[in-house]
Design a protein around this motif. Structure first.
Motif, PDB file in Angstrom:
ATOM      1  N   PRO A   1       0.671  -0.943  -0.061  1.00 43.39           N
ATOM      2  CA  PRO A   1      -0.487  -0.134   0.278  1.00 43.39           C
ATOM      3  C   PRO A   1       1.305   1.557  -0.029  1.00 43.39           C
ATOM      4  O   PRO A   1       1.777   1.350   0.699  1.00 43.39           O
ATOM      5  N   ARG A   2       0.530   2.133  -0.720  1.00 45.75           N
ATOM      6  CA  ARG A   2       1.270   3.263  -0.271  1.00 45.75           C
ATOM      7  C   ARG A   2       1.041   4.634   0.463  1.00 45.75           C
ATOM      8  O   ARG A   2      -0.579   4.148   1.147  1.00 45.75           O
ATOM      9  N   GLY A   3       1.542   5.307   0.924  1.00 45.38           N
ATOM     10  CA  GLY A   3       1.675   6.387   2.370  1.00 45.38           C
ATOM     11  C   GLY A   3       0.391   6.733   2.086  1.00 45.38           C
ATOM     12  O   GLY A   3      -0.610   6.940   3.518  1.00 45.38           O
ATOM     13  N   ASN A   4      -0.861   7.208   0.966  1.00 46.13           N
ATOM     14  CA  ASN A   4      -1.933   7.838   1.308  1.00 46.13           C
ATOM     15  C   ASN A   4      -2.825   6.500   1.209  1.00 46.13           C
ATOM     16  O   ASN A   4      -3.748   7.275   2.093  1.00 46.13           O
ATOM     17  N   GLU A   5      -3.012   5.720   1.096  1.00 40.25           N
ATOM     18  CA  GLU A   5      -3.455   4.269   1.651  1.00 40.25           C
ATOM     19  C   GLU A   5      -3.319   3.904   2.851  1.00 40.25           C
ATOM     20  O   GLU A   5      -4.686   3.508   3.568  1.00 40.25           O
ATOM     21  N   ILE A   6      -1.864   3.762   3.318  1.00 35.68           N
ATOM     22  CA  ILE A   6      -2.854   3.658   4.525  1.00 35.68           C
ATOM     23  C   ILE A   6      -2.714   4.425   5.573  1.00 35.68           C
ATOM     24  O   ILE A   6      -3.398   3.952   6.383  1.00 35.68           O
ATOM     25  N   ALA A   7      -2.336   6.038   5.261  1.00 35.08           N
ATOM     26  CA  ALA A   7      -3.133   7.020   6.393  1.00 35.08           C
ATOM     27  C   ALA A   7      -4.447   7.151   6.305  1.00 35.08           C
ATOM     28  O   ALA A   7      -5.383   7.389   7.261  1.00 35.08           O
ATOM     29  N   ALA A   8      -5.466   6.538   4.897  1.00 32.14           N
ATOM     30  CA  ALA A   8      -7.174   6.289   4.570  1.00 32.14           C
ATOM     31  C   ALA A   8      -7.499   5.581   5.598  1.00 32.14           C
ATOM     32  O   ALA A   8      -8.375   5.588   5.465  1.00 32.14           O
ATOM     33  N   THR A   9      -6.465   4.085   5.314  1.00 27.77           N
ATOM     34  CA  THR A   9      -7.304   3.057   6.565  1.00 27.77           C
ATOM     35  C   THR A   9      -6.507   2.732   7.998  1.00 27.77           C
ATOM     36  O   THR A   9      -6.925   1.867   8.309  1.00 27.77           O
ATOM     37  N   SER A  10      -6.293   4.147   8.274  1.00 31.73           N
ATOM     38  CA  SER A  10      -5.366   4.590   9.462  1.00 31.73           C
ATOM     39  C   SER A  10      -4.905   3.297   9.342  1.00 31.73           C
ATOM     40  O   SER A  10      -4.552   2.234  11.369  1.00 31.73           O
ATOM     41  N   GLY A  11      -4.151   2.970   8.851  1.00 30.44           N
ATOM     42  CA  GLY A  11      -3.100   1.779   8.659  1.00 30.44           C
ATOM     43  C   GLY A  11      -3.738   0.457   8.440  1.00 30.44           C
ATOM     44  O   GLY A  11      -2.196  -0.332   8.578  1.00 30.44           O
ATOM     45  N   LEU A  12      -4.520   0.213   8.474  1.00 34.47           N
ATOM     46  CA  LEU A  12      -5.338  -1.002   8.517  1.00 34.47           C
ATOM     47  C   LEU A  12      -4.821  -1.769   7.241  1.00 34.47           C
ATOM     48  O   LEU A  12      -4.726  -2.983   6.855  1.00 34.47           O
ATOM     49  N   ALA A  13      -4.306  -1.092   6.350  1.00 35.27           N
ATOM     50  CA  ALA A  13      -4.055  -1.814   5.002  1.00 35.27           C
ATOM     51  C   ALA A  13      -2.767  -1.979   4.826  1.00 35.27           C
ATOM     52  O   ALA A  13      -2.630  -3.171   3.529  1.00 35.27           O
ATOM     53  N   VAL A  14      -2.140  -2.481   5.808  1.00 36.82           N
ATOM     54  CA  VAL A  14      -0.713  -2.635   5.981  1.00 36.82           C
ATOM     55  C   VAL A  14      -0.724  -4.395   6.060  1.00 36.82           C
ATOM     56  O   VAL A  14      -0.017  -5.182   6.017  1.00 36.82           O
ATOM     57  N   PRO A  15      -1.896  -4.529   7.947  1.00 37.57           N
ATOM     58  CA  PRO A  15      -1.461  -5.949   7.863  1.00 37.57           C
ATOM     59  C   PRO A  15      -2.300  -6.503   6.612  1.00 37.57           C
ATOM     60  O   PRO A  15      -2.377  -8.007   7.337  1.00 37.57           O
ATOM     61  N   THR A  16      -3.406  -5.777   5.556  1.00 34.93           N
ATOM     62  CA  THR A  16      -4.060  -6.670   4.902  1.00 34.93           C
ATOM     63  C   THR A  16      -2.534  -6.556   3.670  1.00 34.93           C
ATOM     64  O   THR A  16      -3.247  -8.057   3.774  1.00 34.93           O
ATOM     65  N   PHE A  17      -2.433  -6.114   3.617  1.00 34.64           N
ATOM     66  CA  PHE A  17      -1.274  -6.901   2.453  1.00 34.64           C
ATOM     67  C   PHE A  17      -0.314  -7.442   2.565  1.00 34.64           C
ATOM     68  O   PHE A  17      -0.218  -8.684   2.133  1.00 34.64           O
ATOM     69  N   THR A  18      -0.468  -7.671   4.079  1.00 33.86           N
ATOM     70  CA  THR A  18       0.957  -8.900   4.583  1.00 33.86           C
ATOM     71  C   THR A  18       0.215  -9.657   4.533  1.00 33.86           C
ATOM     72  O   THR A  18       0.728 -10.995   4.421  1.00 33.86           O
ATOM     73  N   MET A  19      -1.289 -10.483   5.261  1.00 35.88           N
ATOM     74  CA  MET A  19      -1.770 -11.244   5.322  1.00 35.88           C
ATOM     75  C   MET A  19      -2.376 -12.064   3.673  1.00 35.88           C
ATOM     76  O   MET A  19      -1.464 -13.113   3.151  1.00 35.88           O
ATOM     77  N   ASN A  20      -2.572 -10.926   2.366  1.00 35.30           N
ATOM     78  CA  ASN A  20      -2.404 -11.557   1.462  1.00 35.30           C
ATOM     79  C   ASN A  20      -1.292 -12.199   0.511  1.00 35.30           C
ATOM     80  O   ASN A  20      -1.175 -13.098   0.156  1.00 35.30           O
ATOM     81  N   TYR A  21       0.079 -11.414   1.331  1.00 34.07           N
ATOM     82  CA  TYR A  21       1.141 -11.756   0.915  1.00 34.07           C
ATOM     83  C   TYR A  21       2.044 -12.978   1.202  1.00 34.07           C
ATOM     84  O   TYR A  21       2.256 -14.164   0.326  1.00 34.07           O
ATOM     85  N   LEU A  22       1.407 -13.434   3.075  1.00 34.71           N
ATOM     86  CA  LEU A  22       1.836 -14.860   3.756  1.00 34.71           C
ATOM     87  C   LEU A  22       1.111 -15.987   2.686  1.00 34.71           C
ATOM     88  O   LEU A  22       1.171 -16.827   2.400  1.00 34.71           O
TER      89      LEU A  22
END
Length: 392
Positions: free
Chosen positions: A231-252
Motif C-alpha cells: 500500500p502507498r502512503g495515502n492508502e495507509i493514512a486513509a485506512t488508519s494503517g489497516l492496509a498494512v496487515p491486509t497486504f501482509t496477509m495477502n502476501y503470506l
C-alpha cells in the motif's frame, strides 16, 4: 528470480505512523480518543513483528528439517496464527472496515482466500497420492521380510513387480501432473468404492479428484499473486494503517500456498511465480531466504524431476532406486553378503515408510484446518463488512 524491488512507498509503516496520525488529528478533529489510536498502532506493530519472528524461525531450520512434513506443518501453523491475529485486528477495528479504500482491499483478500481453497483440496489429493505409493512400498516390505520366513525367488518377483508398478505410477504422475497432458487420469480412481468403505473413521476423503481436469496449481497461484503490491502512503493514512496487515496477509497467503505446491504433488505444479519481496517490511527478509532455499532445493540434480520437494518424497524416491537396483542384481542362491545387503535395504525402506506414514496424517489434518480457518475467517470478515455498510 525474486526481486526486492517494489511498487508504492518504500518507507516503513512505523515511520508513517506518528506523522499521519498527528496530521489527521490536526486536520480532521477525529472523535476517536487518542488512546484508541495508540492501541491500534501498537497492535499493528505487534502483528508485523510476530509475522517476522515466526517466519524467521522457519527460515533458520537445519537442512535435515527443511521441507519435511513436520516443517510444512509448522509453516501452516504459523500462517494460522497470523490469520487469527489478523482476524482479531479486523474485529477490533470494525468501524473502519466498510470505509474506502479498506473495504475494497479486504474484499480482495477474501476473494483470494476462495482461490486458496482449491489449492488446499489439490494438496489433500497429493497427500492421498503419496499414501497410494506407500501401499506399493508395503508390498515390498512384506515380501522381503526375512523375520517371518526364508526369502525365495517368489518373494523377490513379488517385490520387483511392486517396485516396477510404483515406478510407473510415479512416472505417470509426473506426466499427468501437467494440465496439458491428455493421458488417462485413472491413477487414484481404481477401486475407489472399495477403498472408500474401508477408510479409517474420521477420514471422509474418497480417492476421486476434487479439482477439475483443466485446473492448474501454477495458474491459480499466479491469479492469487496478481495486483499484490504494498500500500502507498495515502492508502495507509486513509485506512488508519489497516492496509498494512491486509497486504501482509495477502502476501503470506500467496507464499504459504506456493510452498505447499512446491512440496506436495498436485496438478500442474509450477514454482516460477515472480515474487517481489517488499524491503520495507521486516518479514520480507525471512520470506526471501525461504524462497531462495526452496528454489535451490528444486534445482538440485536429484530433485529436478521429483513429484514434490517434500523431504519424505525424496527419501522415498532414493530408497526405491536403491531397492530396485538391489533386487535386479540378486542371483540365487543368495550369498550371506547378499542376505545382509537385502536386510539392510529393507530396514532403510522400513524407516522411510514409517517416517512418511507418521508425517502425512498430522500434515493432512493441518491442511484441513487451514481450509476450515480460511472459510471461517472469510465468513466472519464479510459479515463485519456487511454490518458496517448497513450501519453506514
Amino acid at each position: 528470480m525474486p526481486s526486492t524491488d517494489h511498487q508504492g512507498s518504500s518507507v516503513p509503516f512505523a515511520s508513517f505512523r506518528r506523522p499521519i496520525l498527528s496530521l489527521r488529528s490536526d486536520q480532521v478533529h477525529s472523535m476517536e480518543p487518542n488512546h484508541d489510536s495508540d492501541a491500534r498502532d501498537s497492535e499493528l506493530e505487534s502483528f508485523q513483528k510476530q509475522v517476522c519472528s515466526r517466519f524467521h524461525d522457519l527460515s533458520a531450520v537445519t537442512a535435515d528439517e527443511f521441507l519435511s512434513a513436520a516443517w510444512i506443518q509448522k509453516v501452516l501453523n504459523a500462517f494460522l496464527s497470523c490469520q487469527e491475529e489478523f482476524r482479531v485486528i479486523l474485529c477490533n477495528n470494525r468501524a473502519h472496515l466498510s470505509k474506502p479504500p479498506l473495504d475494497k482491499l479486504i474484499a480482495e483478500f477474501f476473494e483470494k482466500s476462495i482461490k486458496a481453497l482449491d489449492i488446499c483440496n489439490a494438496i489433500r489429493d497429493g497427500i492421498e497420492k503419496i499414501r497410494l505409493w506407500q501401499k506399493h512400498l508395503e508390498i515390498v516390505l512384506s515380501a522381503l521380510n526375512s523375520r517371518q520366513r526364508t526369502i525365495g525367488e517368489g518373494q523377490f518377483r513379488r517385490a520387483r513387480k511392486a517396485l516396477m508398478d510404483l515406478a510407473l505410477v510415479m512416472l505417470d504422475e509426473k506426466e499427468t501432473g501437467s494440465v496439458f497432458s491428455q493421458r488417462n487420469r485413472s491413477f487414484g480412481r481404481h477401486n475407489t468404492s472399495k477403498d472408500h468403505h474401508h477408510r479409517q473413521p474420521g477420514h471422509s476423503r474418497s480417492l476421486s479428484w476434487s479439482v477439475s481436469r483443466s485446473w492448474s496449481a501454477a495458474k491459480q497461484l499466479q491469479s492469487i499473486s496478481n495486483n499484490l503490491v504494498p500500500p502507498r502512503g495515502n492508502e495507509i493514512a486513509a485506512t488508519s494503517g489497516l492496509a498494512v496487515p491486509t497486504f501482509t496477509m495477502n502476501y503470506l497467503l500467496m507464499f504459504v500456498l506456493w510452498t505447499l505446491v512446491a512440496a506436495i504433488p498436485c496438478q500442474d505444479r509450477g514454482l516460477q511465480i515472480h515474487f517481489t519481496f517488499p524491503r520495507q517490511y521486516s518479514w520480507g527478509s525471512p520470506l526471501l531466504l525461504l524462497h531462495d532455499r526452496i528454489m535451490d532445493e528444486s534445482k538440485k540434480r536429484e530433485r529436478r524431476n521429483s513429484n514434490g520437494l517434500l523431504k519424505e518424497i525424496y527419501q522415498m524416491e532414493k530408497c526405491i532406486r536403491q531397492m530396485t537396483d538391489l533386487v535386479d542384481s540378486i542371483q540365487f542362491p543368495l550369498t550371506e553378503e547378499q542376505r545382509e545387503e537385502v536386510e539392510k535395504g529393507v530396514n532403510e525402506l522400513g524407516m522411510v515408510f514409517d517416517a512418511c506414514k507418521n508425517g502425512l496424517n498430522p500434515l493432512e489434518r493441518e491442511v484441513r484446518e487451514v481450509f476450515r480457518k480460511i472459510m471461517s475467517c472469510r465468513t466472519e470478515g464479510l459479515e463485519l463488512l456487511s454490518r458496517g455498510n448497513t450501519s453506514g
